[in-house]
Design an enzyme around this catalytic site. Structure first.
Site, PDB file in Angstrom:
ATOM      1  N   CYS A   1      24.418  35.897  30.642  1.00 16.51           N
ATOM      2  CA  CYS A   1      24.146  36.966  32.001  1.00 16.51           C
ATOM      3  C   CYS A   1      23.267  38.489  30.883  1.00 16.51           C
ATOM      4  O   CYS A   1      22.623  38.979  31.392  1.00 16.51           O
ATOM      5  CB  CYS A   1      25.802  37.631  31.366  1.00 16.51           C
TER       6      CYS A   1
ATOM      7  N   HIS B   1      25.598  45.403  32.942  1.00 12.57           N
ATOM      8  CA  HIS B   1      25.596  43.946  33.828  1.00 12.57           C
ATOM      9  C   HIS B   1      26.828  43.812  34.030  1.00 12.57           C
ATOM     10  O   HIS B   1      27.681  44.631  33.603  1.00 12.57           O
ATOM     11  CB  HIS B   1      25.490  42.554  32.005  1.00 12.57           C
TER      12      HIS B   1
ATOM     13  N   ASN C   1      29.622  38.740  39.796  1.00  9.07           N
ATOM     14  CA  ASN C   1      28.767  38.546  39.076  1.00  9.07           C
ATOM     15  C   ASN C   1      28.082  37.896  39.026  1.00  9.07           C
ATOM     16  O   ASN C   1      27.877  36.819  39.373  1.00  9.07           O
ATOM     17  CB  ASN C   1      29.902  38.175  37.562  1.00  9.07           C
TER      18      ASN C   1
HETATM   19  O1  UT7 Z   1      29.567  37.205  33.239  1.00 10.93           O
HETATM   20  C1  UT7 Z   1      30.206  37.652  31.732  1.00 10.93           C
HETATM   21  C2  UT7 Z   1      31.572  36.339  31.762  1.00 10.93           C
HETATM   22  N1  UT7 Z   1      32.716  36.957  32.299  1.00 10.93           N
HETATM   23  C3  UT7 Z   1      33.445  38.628  32.168  1.00 10.93           C
HETATM   24  O2  UT7 Z   1      33.105  39.283  31.560  1.00 10.93           O
HETATM   25  C4  UT7 Z   1      34.647  37.788  32.656  1.00 10.93           C
HETATM   26  C5  UT7 Z   1      35.859  38.755  31.683  1.00 10.93           C
HETATM   27  N2  UT7 Z   1      37.008  38.591  31.616  1.00 10.93           N
HETATM   28  C6  UT7 Z   1      37.592  39.638  32.998  1.00 10.93           C
HETATM   29  O3  UT7 Z   1      36.749  39.713  34.127  1.00 10.93           O
HETATM   30  C7  UT7 Z   1      39.318  39.537  33.308  1.00 10.93           C
HETATM   31  O4  UT7 Z   1      39.872  38.819  32.264  1.00 10.93           O
HETATM   32  C8  UT7 Z   1      39.385  38.536  34.549  1.00 10.93           C
HETATM   33  C9  UT7 Z   1      38.919  39.218  35.417  1.00 10.93           C
HETATM   34  C10 UT7 Z   1      38.824  37.180  34.390  1.00 10.93           C
HETATM   35  C11 UT7 Z   1      41.070  38.125  34.275  1.00 10.93           C
HETATM   36  O5  UT7 Z   1      41.128  39.573  34.535  1.00 10.93           O
HETATM   37  P1  UT7 Z   1      42.938  39.931  33.885  1.00 10.93           P
HETATM   38  O6  UT7 Z   1      43.213  41.310  34.617  1.00 10.93           O
HETATM   39  O7  UT7 Z   1      42.248  39.698  31.939  1.00 10.93           O
HETATM   40  O8  UT7 Z   1      43.527  38.802  34.563  1.00 10.93           O
HETATM   41  P2  UT7 Z   1      44.554  38.106  33.157  1.00 10.93           P
HETATM   42  O9  UT7 Z   1      43.855  36.683  32.757  1.00 10.93           O
HETATM   43  O10 UT7 Z   1      45.566  38.225  31.960  1.00 10.93           O
HETATM   44  O11 UT7 Z   1      45.740  37.689  34.307  1.00 10.93           O
HETATM   45  C12 UT7 Z   1      46.715  37.970  34.553  1.00 10.93           C
HETATM   46  C13 UT7 Z   1      47.564  36.545  35.695  1.00 10.93           C
HETATM   47  C14 UT7 Z   1      47.802  35.934  35.001  1.00 10.93           C
HETATM   48  O12 UT7 Z   1      48.988  35.702  35.932  1.00 10.93           O
HETATM   49  P3  UT7 Z   1      50.314  35.507  34.717  1.00 10.93           P
HETATM   50  O13 UT7 Z   1      50.378  33.896  33.693  1.00 10.93           O
HETATM   51  O14 UT7 Z   1      50.786  36.623  34.069  1.00 10.93           O
HETATM   52  O15 UT7 Z   1      51.340  35.095  35.956  1.00 10.93           O
HETATM   53  C15 UT7 Z   1      46.597  34.922  35.603  1.00 10.93           C
HETATM   54  O16 UT7 Z   1      47.230  33.850  36.664  1.00 10.93           O
HETATM   55  O17 UT7 Z   1      46.789  37.023  36.885  1.00 10.93           O
HETATM   56  C16 UT7 Z   1      46.470  35.562  36.933  1.00 10.93           C
HETATM   57  N3  UT7 Z   1      45.539  35.641  37.592  1.00 10.93           N
HETATM   58  C17 UT7 Z   1      45.455  35.759  39.109  1.00 10.93           C
HETATM   59  N4  UT7 Z   1      46.413  35.744  40.255  1.00 10.93           N
HETATM   60  C18 UT7 Z   1      45.399  36.081  41.652  1.00 10.93           C
HETATM   61  C19 UT7 Z   1      44.334  34.839  37.034  1.00 10.93           C
HETATM   62  N5  UT7 Z   1      43.495  34.980  38.406  1.00 10.93           N
HETATM   63  C20 UT7 Z   1      45.010  34.880  39.468  1.00 10.93           C
HETATM   64  C21 UT7 Z   1      43.391  35.227  40.879  1.00 10.93           C
HETATM   65  N6  UT7 Z   1      44.531  36.075  41.607  1.00 10.93           N
HETATM   66  N7  UT7 Z   1      41.878  35.183  41.496  1.00 10.93           N
END
Ligand code: UT7
Length: 332
Positions: free
Chosen positions: A117, A257, A287
């Site tokens: 990115c 980004h 993204n």
């Molecule tokens: O371009 C460079 C590369 N990428 C990035 O910069 C992305 C960086 N990271 C992020 O943007 C965030 O970490 C994410 C958007 C990927 C995830 O958000 P988060 O607030 O960090 O969520 P999490 O991974 O802590 O997940 C929280 C909960 C989990 O469930 P449990 O374990 O608490 O029961 C996940 O399984 O949300 C769940 N979850 C979802 N629920 C509904 C993860 N993805 C989804 C989804 N829909 N799509």
């Protein structure tokens, strides 16, 4: 400060986004997710995707043509084409060579750069050197990414995040004091396995991260990348501002980004910047990796938001891990 003989700036911008839209509601039918979760946690409402049988480079060709037209530069006048991509259709030929052939830039040297990115800032930095030193007059720098092809559409952690698009700029010599003022590039390969897209080799460990069997799909440790991103964006920003003795309040526009609105908001809060200095595109495109900065820049330019003399900052982070920033005095 960059000690160069010539001032180098962006003299044309262009972008292309495919027509097909995939909304959060569409994704609800593919994986266990909801429109509310996606919007709240990422700021994304929809993304555009190419048809599966259309190659990613087609977006780069269109964005390049639009940037050339905006710059008033003919394809034959381009000396260098650099494409930033982590989603090349072929390992060889490079996307840059394919685009060169398609637009008839017969006098250009062409190659790709992969810094994920952050790749657009890396590519601009390389092209800038050639023009500043008088080796070349015009360079075409393109961010071209078709992430829909390397997403596992059964993995809700990643498939909701990404989209397809391309943005391009033409670089040339500009009036003294305008154009690229300073840049900073960073990498930390020791932390690189936090975002992976396997290609010709995949370890057993990486296979386990892809239980659906799509071994060339993107995997990331979202939480860790999130923390790294907020920190990297603020340190990269301060690096160039300190070098230039520029106060943050003197920035007119910021092109970060766009991976997640919460990352952008976390970084600008840390830096004390208001969000009216950002042209947000993540809500409608998701993204789009290294295409996010040039697409946002092209849209802001075409909407008349940018004016000559504006101080702007480009800042990005991504796989590698990589990060970087660039300060520009807008010359158009
Ligand atoms: O371009 C460079 C590369 N990428 C990035 O910069 C992305 C960086 N990271 C992020 O943007 C965030 O970490 C994410 C958007 C990927 C995830 O958000 P988060 O607030 O960090 O969520 P999490 O991974 O802590 O997940 C929280 C909960 C989990 O469930 P449990 O374990 O608490 O029961 C996940 O399984 O949300 C769940 N979850 C979802 N629920 C509904 C993860 N993805 C989804 C989804 N829909 N799509």
């Amino acid at each position: 400060m960059i000690k160069s003989t010539k001032s180098v700036g962006i003299i044309g911008t262009g972008s292309f986004v495919p027509e097909k839209v995939l909304t959060n509601n569409d994704l609800e039918k593919l994986v266990d997710t909801s429109d509310e979760w996606i919007r709240k946690r990422t700021g994304i409402s929809e993304r555009h995707v190419l048809d599966e049988d259309v190659p990613n480079y087609t977006m780069g060709i269109e964005a390049a043509k639009r940037a050339l037209e905006d710059a008033g530069v003919e394809p034959e006048e381009i000396d260098l084409i650099i494409v930033s991509t982590e989603t090349p259709d072929y390992m060889s030929p490079s996307m840059a060579c394919i685009i060169q052939g398609a637009i008839g830039a017969v006098n250009a040297a062409a190659f790709d750069i992969n810094a994920a990115c952050t790749g657009f800032i890396y590519s601009l930095s390389v092209a800038q050197q050639f023009i500043a030193n008088g080796v070349y007059k015009h360079a075409l720098v393109i961010g071209c990414e078709g992430l829909s092809k390397i997403v596992d559409w059964k993995d809700r952690n990643t498939c909701i995040l990404f989209g397809d698009a391309s943005g391009a700029v033409v670089l040339g010599v500009v009036d003294e004091g305008y154009g690229i003022l300073d840049l900073f590039l960073g990498s930390n390969g020791a932390e690189g396995m936090k975002i992976t897209i396997p290609n010709l080799y995949i370890s057993e460990e990486e296979k386990k991260k892809r239980p659906n069997g799509k071994f060339n799909s993107l995997w990331m440790d979202g939480k860790e990348v999130f923390k790294f991103a907020v920190k990297a964006m603020s340190t990269a920003t301060m690096h160039v501002l300190d070098n230039l003795n520029l106060d943050i309040s003197e920035l007119d526009f910021i092109f970060p980004h766009q991976a997640n609105t919460r990352i952008i908001d976390g970084a600008i809060k840390k830096l004390g910047i208001t969000d009216d200095k950002i042209h947000y595109i993540i809500n409608k495109y998701g993204n789009i990796s290294s295409a996010s900065i040039p697409v946002a820049m092209d849209e802001a330019q075409r909407k008349g938001k940018l004016k000559k003399g504006d101080n702007m900052l480009l800042v990005a982070f991504g796989g590698g891990l990589t990060w970087g920033s660039m300060a520009i005095k807008w010359n158009k």
